[in-house]
Design a protein around this motif. Structure first.
Motif, PDB file in Angstrom:
ATOM      1  N   ALA A 198       1.088  -1.257  -0.074  1.00  0.00           N
ATOM      2  CA  ALA A 198       0.169   0.129  -0.061  1.00  0.00           C
ATOM      3  C   ALA A 198       0.791   1.115  -0.008  1.00  0.00           C
ATOM      4  CB  ALA A 198      -0.905   0.037   1.110  1.00  0.00           C
ATOM      5  N   LEU A 199       0.437   2.360  -0.703  1.00  0.00           N
ATOM      6  CA  LEU A 199       1.207   3.646  -0.746  1.00  0.00           C
ATOM      7  C   LEU A 199       0.280   4.672  -0.767  1.00  0.00           C
ATOM      8  CD1 LEU A 199       3.582   5.214  -0.965  1.00  0.00           C
ATOM      9  CD2 LEU A 199       3.971   4.500  -3.427  1.00  0.00           C
ATOM     10  N   GLU A 200      -0.320   5.314   0.288  1.00  0.00           N
ATOM     11  CA  GLU A 200      -1.335   6.075   0.513  1.00  0.00           C
ATOM     12  C   GLU A 200      -0.892   7.438   0.705  1.00  0.00           C
ATOM     13  OE1 GLU A 200      -5.227   4.622   0.650  1.00  0.00           O
ATOM     14  OE2 GLU A 200      -3.558   3.738  -0.661  1.00  0.00           O
ATOM     15  N   MET A 201      -1.763   8.335   0.528  1.00  0.00           N
ATOM     16  CA  MET A 201      -1.363   9.847   0.620  1.00  0.00           C
ATOM     17  C   MET A 201      -2.578  10.649   0.986  1.00  0.00           C
ATOM     18  SD  MET A 201       0.471  12.277  -2.055  1.00  0.00           S
ATOM     19  CE  MET A 201       1.160  13.823  -1.199  1.00  0.00           C
ATOM     20  N   MET A 202      -2.248  11.608   1.909  1.00  0.00           N
ATOM     21  CA  MET A 202      -3.429  12.498   2.383  1.00  0.00           C
ATOM     22  C   MET A 202      -2.915  13.936   2.573  1.00  0.00           C
ATOM     23  SD  MET A 202      -5.502  10.689   5.476  1.00  0.00           S
ATOM     24  CE  MET A 202      -4.365  10.373   6.600  1.00  0.00           C
ATOM     25  N   ASP A 203      -3.447  14.918   1.948  1.00  0.00           N
ATOM     26  CA  ASP A 203      -3.047  16.191   2.039  1.00  0.00           C
ATOM     27  C   ASP A 203      -3.420  17.117   3.501  1.00  0.00           C
ATOM     28  OD1 ASP A 203      -5.596  17.079   1.747  1.00  0.00           O
ATOM     29  OD2 ASP A 203      -5.458  18.259  -0.281  1.00  0.00           O
ATOM     30  N   GLN A 204      -3.202  18.122   3.426  1.00  0.00           N
ATOM     31  CA  GLN A 204      -3.242  19.113   4.730  1.00  0.00           C
ATOM     32  C   GLN A 204      -4.972  19.107   5.127  1.00  0.00           C
ATOM     33  OE1 GLN A 204      -2.068  23.016   4.874  1.00  0.00           O
ATOM     34  NE2 GLN A 204      -1.299  22.924   6.734  1.00  0.00           N
ATOM     35  N   VAL A 205      -5.919  19.394   4.153  1.00  0.00           N
ATOM     36  CA  VAL A 205      -7.078  19.319   4.584  1.00  0.00           C
ATOM     37  C   VAL A 205      -7.453  17.974   5.023  1.00  0.00           C
ATOM     38  CG1 VAL A 205      -9.655  19.827   3.712  1.00  0.00           C
ATOM     39  CG2 VAL A 205      -7.752  21.186   2.538  1.00  0.00           C
ATOM     40  N   ALA A 206      -7.232  17.021   4.413  1.00  0.00           N
ATOM     41  CA  ALA A 206      -7.661  15.506   4.644  1.00  0.00           C
ATOM     42  C   ALA A 206      -7.095  15.176   6.087  1.00  0.00           C
ATOM     43  CB  ALA A 206      -7.217  14.711   3.709  1.00  0.00           C
ATOM     44  N   ILE A 207      -5.798  15.607   6.306  1.00  0.00           N
ATOM     45  CA  ILE A 207      -5.198  15.544   7.730  1.00  0.00           C
ATOM     46  C   ILE A 207      -6.083  16.162   8.793  1.00  0.00           C
ATOM     47  CG2 ILE A 207      -3.105  15.862   9.139  1.00  0.00           C
ATOM     48  CD1 ILE A 207      -1.587  15.484   6.338  1.00  0.00           C
ATOM     49  N   GLU A 208      -6.644  17.483   8.405  1.00  0.00           N
ATOM     50  CA  GLU A 208      -7.290  18.298   9.346  1.00  0.00           C
ATOM     51  C   GLU A 208      -8.522  17.415   9.755  1.00  0.00           C
ATOM     52  OE1 GLU A 208     -10.071  22.041   9.505  1.00  0.00           O
ATOM     53  OE2 GLU A 208      -8.432  22.056   8.116  1.00  0.00           O
ATOM     54  N   GLY A 209      -9.081  16.759   8.714  1.00  0.00           N
ATOM     55  CA  GLY A 209     -10.615  16.064   9.106  1.00  0.00           C
ATOM     56  C   GLY A 209     -10.063  14.819   9.935  1.00  0.00           C
TER      57      GLY A 209
ATOM     58  N   LYS B 163      -0.305  19.450  12.443  1.00  0.00           N
ATOM     59  CA  LYS B 163      -1.232  20.220  11.705  1.00  0.00           C
ATOM     60  C   LYS B 163      -0.719  21.079  10.652  1.00  0.00           C
ATOM     61  CE  LYS B 163      -4.381  20.472  15.913  1.00  0.00           C
ATOM     62  NZ  LYS B 163      -5.130  21.280  16.570  1.00  0.00           N
ATOM     63  N   ASP B 164       0.524  21.359  10.596  1.00  0.00           N
ATOM     64  CA  ASP B 164       1.070  22.273   9.409  1.00  0.00           C
ATOM     65  C   ASP B 164       1.658  21.612   8.320  1.00  0.00           C
ATOM     66  OD1 ASP B 164       3.038  21.417  11.254  1.00  0.00           O
ATOM     67  OD2 ASP B 164       4.245  23.121  10.967  1.00  0.00           O
TER      68      ASP B 164
ATOM     69  N   GLY C 186     -14.548  28.117  -4.808  1.00  0.00           N
ATOM     70  CA  GLY C 186     -14.910  28.747  -3.208  1.00  0.00           C
ATOM     71  C   GLY C 186     -14.912  27.510  -2.569  1.00  0.00           C
ATOM     72  N   LEU C 187     -14.668  26.304  -2.718  1.00  0.00           N
ATOM     73  CA  LEU C 187     -14.906  24.947  -1.802  1.00  0.00           C
ATOM     74  C   LEU C 187     -13.686  24.571  -1.352  1.00  0.00           C
ATOM     75  CD1 LEU C 187     -18.095  23.654  -3.888  1.00  0.00           C
ATOM     76  CD2 LEU C 187     -18.113  25.206  -1.733  1.00  0.00           C
ATOM     77  N   ARG C 188     -13.522  23.944  -0.160  1.00  0.00           N
ATOM     78  CA  ARG C 188     -12.371  23.430   0.254  1.00  0.00           C
ATOM     79  C   ARG C 188     -12.372  21.800  -0.381  1.00  0.00           C
ATOM     80  NH1 ARG C 188     -11.711  23.351   6.254  1.00  0.00           N
ATOM     81  NH2 ARG C 188      -9.294  23.014   6.089  1.00  0.00           N
ATOM     82  N   ILE C 189     -11.274  21.615  -0.863  1.00  0.00           N
ATOM     83  CA  ILE C 189     -11.297  20.021  -1.337  1.00  0.00           C
ATOM     84  C   ILE C 189      -9.999  19.381  -0.634  1.00  0.00           C
ATOM     85  CG2 ILE C 189     -10.787  18.521  -3.446  1.00  0.00           C
ATOM     86  CD1 ILE C 189     -11.822  20.746  -5.313  1.00  0.00           C
ATOM     87  N   ALA C 190     -10.258  18.344  -0.104  1.00  0.00           N
ATOM     88  CA  ALA C 190      -9.523  17.415   0.886  1.00  0.00           C
ATOM     89  C   ALA C 190      -9.122  16.337  -0.161  1.00  0.00           C
ATOM     90  CB  ALA C 190     -10.155  16.695   2.037  1.00  0.00           C
ATOM     91  N   ASN C 191      -7.884  15.671  -0.296  1.00  0.00           N
ATOM     92  CA  ASN C 191      -7.347  14.633  -1.060  1.00  0.00           C
ATOM     93  C   ASN C 191      -6.728  13.650  -0.115  1.00  0.00           C
ATOM     94  OD1 ASN C 191      -7.176  15.897  -4.086  1.00  0.00           O
ATOM     95  ND2 ASN C 191      -6.385  17.504  -2.782  1.00  0.00           N
ATOM     96  N   ILE C 192      -7.422  12.419  -0.525  1.00  0.00           N
ATOM     97  CA  ILE C 192      -6.998  11.181  -0.017  1.00  0.00           C
ATOM     98  C   ILE C 192      -6.980  10.184  -1.156  1.00  0.00           C
ATOM     99  CG2 ILE C 192      -7.854   9.363   1.693  1.00  0.00           C
ATOM    100  CD1 ILE C 192      -9.236  11.222   3.093  1.00  0.00           C
ATOM    101  N   PHE C 193      -5.814   9.609  -1.052  1.00  0.00           N
ATOM    102  CA  PHE C 193      -5.646   8.717  -2.377  1.00  0.00           C
ATOM    103  C   PHE C 193      -4.734   7.672  -2.457  1.00  0.00           C
ATOM    104  CE2 PHE C 193      -3.867  12.757  -2.771  1.00  0.00           C
ATOM    105  CZ  PHE C 193      -2.720  12.584  -3.233  1.00  0.00           C
TER     106      PHE C 193
ATOM    107  N   VAL D 116     -14.715  17.051  -2.208  1.00  0.00           N
ATOM    108  CA  VAL D 116     -15.647  18.382  -2.159  1.00  0.00           C
ATOM    109  C   VAL D 116     -16.332  18.655  -1.061  1.00  0.00           C
ATOM    110  CG1 VAL D 116     -16.691  19.994  -3.534  1.00  0.00           C
ATOM    111  CG2 VAL D 116     -15.378  18.168  -4.694  1.00  0.00           C
ATOM    112  N   LEU D 117     -15.959  19.529  -0.060  1.00  0.00           N
ATOM    113  CA  LEU D 117     -16.491  20.086   0.921  1.00  0.00           C
ATOM    114  C   LEU D 117     -17.329  21.146   0.812  1.00  0.00           C
ATOM    115  CD1 LEU D 117     -13.395  19.817   3.723  1.00  0.00           C
ATOM    116  CD2 LEU D 117     -14.780  17.868   2.905  1.00  0.00           C
ATOM    117  N   PHE D 118     -18.699  20.812   1.281  1.00  0.00           N
ATOM    118  CA  PHE D 118     -19.518  21.861   1.037  1.00  0.00           C
ATOM    119  C   PHE D 118     -20.871  21.991   1.903  1.00  0.00           C
ATOM    120  CE2 PHE D 118     -21.405  18.085  -0.954  1.00  0.00           C
ATOM    121  CZ  PHE D 118     -22.806  18.253  -0.927  1.00  0.00           C
TER     122      PHE D 118
END
Length: 480
Positions: free
Chosen positions: A254-265, A277-278, A370-377, A388-390
């Motif tokens: 497995a080789l997974e990645m999460m970006d900052q918005v996803a980590i916040e979640g 958090k940073d 104007g919408l936050r997008i978290a990336n988990i992949f 897409v967060l809304f």
């Protein structure tokens, strides 16, 4: 199910005679739970929900619907994320949740036979004491059913090394849309002479038939397993580390990645592990196999990450720490509910080398709408899940989220990728099919569907666009 007065609808009465009075729902208050699956933006009530307990009852219910021109569809646990089990046409839903038995385990030939309502993770639990497991592991594996996995050709975090559901299917029993029952892959031998009907049925999203029995491959537990967690201050560095790991000849499980918005979640939800958090991105990397050589692979991964300006990289010290890291990742989708009232999960695939480019494009789409997008992949095989967060309570925001999601898929298609890796097309992405197929290619596929489903009663309106509709979707997404 509570006792209720009989319906005056003759179709309801006749279907009840097939499955029993206690195993049919038809009142509005009972049907509300079946108006959508995990894709909640579109909701439609079915005509009824029937709960057969075996193949014979499924076949009789299907034949009745076929003979009386009643639209129908199959449903498992309802965890699908693309609307594949949404009753668009007042369908009779054939729920397979009562068909939940593990029928047999054959360790010598490394296979098991299950009914479609059998929960994915329960199979691993059932064979783990003998040193075996079932490899496909979607995030919802604790509740999704193997029948649903077959319909969507589900993947999971470990599909980089072990493949998706179709790589683990050895045989299927299928009820065709006219009620006939066929068996594919006799005796657990998937490569029978002739056309690959197992491959055709797996991932057909319930449009060609209803699976009632599944023979699956089970695997021997690897001797050794190591999990690495790496934090990056820059998404581009993390993305490049993904390519570098694979280019080095390492094939992680497995080789997974999460970006900052996803980590916040995930840090705000049920399974926080203390991620900084940073940071802009993290990688969760797992290698497994024979014990000899595992440590060398881990050392190579550490070196690759260090060359890409990793802030911190560490190896899980025990199974408990590894399990906490994975729980944090696998609840990632649901965790978005901790930071947003609503979210839309997308599912595109791109070449690994295009990760930095596509992530930059997704960031531009986020700003444009104007919408936050978290990336988990699943970064190892390029399977992206932009979330897409809304807030659906705000007028017009749901429509904006849908357009932003479509634009993300267009970004994937533009770099030679595609619009779904494991969640399916369902109703969510029917129009986006034109991003990757022309009309002739779509018609060729619908011609195949029509051979199996000539009356169009089984799960109509899914997977393929209506001819001539929504060409503007591609144009609109490209204009962002």
């Amino acid at each position: 199910m509570r006792f209720k007065r009989k319906s005056k609808d003759p179709h309801i009465q006749n279907l009840a005679a097939i499955v029993g009075e206690r195993h049919i729902l038809y009142k509005k208050e009972d049907l509300l739970a079946y108006d959508c699956d995990g894709f909640t933006i579109h909701r439609h009530l079915p005509k009824a929900v029937v709960f057969p307990q075996n193949t014979a009852e499924v076949a009789r219910a299907v034949k009745y619907c076929h003979d009386h021109d009643l639209p129908f569809l199959a449903r498992g646990a309802g965890t699908g994320l693309s609307g594949g089990a949404v009753p668009l046409n007042g369908e009779v839903i054939i729920s397979l949740v009562r068909m939940k038995r593990l029928l047999s385990v054959d360790v010598e030939n490394r296979q098991a036979v299950v009914e479609p309502g059998f929960v994915n993770l329960k199979l691993t639990h059932a064979v783990s004491d003998q040193g075996y497991y079932y490899a496909p592991d979607p995030s919802s594996q604790y509740c999704c059913t193997i029948g649903g996995n077959v319909a969507e050709n589900a993947g999971g975090a470990h599909c980089l090394k072990y493949g998706v559901t179709t790589n683990h299917i050895l045989g299927l029993e299928v009820v065709l849309p006219n009620g006939d029952v066929i068996a594919l892959g006799q005796n657990g031998i998937p490569d029978e002479p002739g056309y690959d009907l197992l491959g055709l049925l797996t991932g057909s999203e319930g449009t060609l038939g209803i699976v009632t029995k599944i023979t699956v491959r089970i695997l021997k537990e690897p001797e050794a397993k190591k999990t690495v967690l790496a934090y990056f201050d820059n998404v581009a560095d993390g993305s490049q580390a993904v390519s570098d790991i694979v280019s080095a000849g390492i094939v992680p499980a497995a080789l997974e990645m999460m970006d900052q918005v996803a980590i916040e979640g995930v840090e705000a939800a049920a399974f926080p592990v203390g991620h900084p958090k940073d940071i802009e991105a993290l990688l969760l990397i797992e290698v497994d196999g024979i014990a000899a050589g595992i440590e060398e692979q881990v050392q190579e991964i550490l070196e690759v990450c260090q060359k890409r300006q990793v802030r911190e990289v560490k190896v899980a010290q025990d199974e408990q720490e590894r399990a906490r890291w994975w729980a944090n990742r696998k609840t990632g989708f649901g965790a978005m509910g901790a930071i947003s009232p609503d979210y839309l999960v997308q599912d595109g695939v791109i070449p690994r080398s295009k990760l930095p480019e596509v992530l930059q494009k997704i960031n531009e789409i986020s700003e444009a709408y104007g919408l936050r997008i978290a990336n988990i992949f699943h970064a190892g095989d390029g399977n992206l899940h932009p979330l897409v967060l809304f807030d659906a309570r705000k007028p017009g925001e749901t429509e904006k989220a849908l357009k932003a999601g479509s634009a993300c898929l267009q970004a994937c298609a533009d770099v030679g990728g595609t619009i779904t890796g494991e969640h399916g097309v369902g109703i969510e992405k029917v129009d986006e099919m034109r991003m990757v197929f022309n009309e002739e290619e779509i018609n060729a596929q619908t011609d195949i569907r029509d051979v199996f489903n000539p009356k169009g009663l089984l799960n109509a309106g899914k997977l393929f666009p209506t001819p001539g509709r929504c060409a503007e979707v591609k144009q609109e997404a490209k204009s962002v």
